[in-house]
Design an enzyme around this catalytic site. Structure first.
Site, short mmCIF file in Angstrom:
data_model
loop_
_atom_site.label_atom_id
_atom_site.label_comp_id
_atom_site.label_asym_id
_atom_site.label_seq_id
_atom_site.Cartn_x
_atom_site.Cartn_y
_atom_site.Cartn_z
N PRO A 2 0.83 -1.21 0.00
CA PRO A 2 0.00 0.00 0.00
C PRO A 2 0.87 1.26 0.00
O PRO A 2 1.93 1.31 0.62
CB PRO A 2 -0.78 -0.09 1.30
CG PRO A 2 -0.67 -1.50 1.73
CD PRO A 2 0.62 -2.01 1.19
N TYR A 3 0.39 2.26 -0.71
CA TYR A 3 1.05 3.56 -0.78
C TYR A 3 -0.01 4.61 -0.49
O TYR A 3 -1.01 4.69 -1.20
CB TYR A 3 1.65 3.76 -2.17
CG TYR A 3 2.22 5.14 -2.42
CD1 TYR A 3 3.54 5.42 -2.15
CD2 TYR A 3 1.40 6.15 -2.91
CE1 TYR A 3 4.07 6.68 -2.38
CE2 TYR A 3 1.92 7.41 -3.14
CZ TYR A 3 3.24 7.68 -2.88
OH TYR A 3 3.74 8.93 -3.10
#
Length: 69
Positions: A2-3
């Site tokens: 995830p970013y």
């Protein structure tokens, strides 16, 4: 992996290092809890944007704050 990218106004209103740390920790914890993501691979970026570079309704945040004050 995830970013998450958080954008906030900088300058006098910029979050403190402690607030940034809390945001990073909180967002990471949220992704772990809700999406079962691995915290070791979760990336959180906080960008501080100058208020002259942040516009709403055709005006910079600086202009809007001056008009409101």
């Amino acid at each position: 992996m995830p970013y998450v990218n958080i954008k906030v106004t900088g300058g006098a209103e910029a979050p403190t290092p402690e607030q940034k740390s809390e945001l990073i920790r909180g967002v990471t914890d949220l992704l772990v809890r809700v999406l079962n993501k691995n915290p070791a691979t979760t990336v959180v970026i906080i960008d501080e944007v100058d208020m002259d570079n942040w516009g709403v309704g055709g005006k910079t945040t600086t202009q809007r704050r001056q008009e409101a004050g």
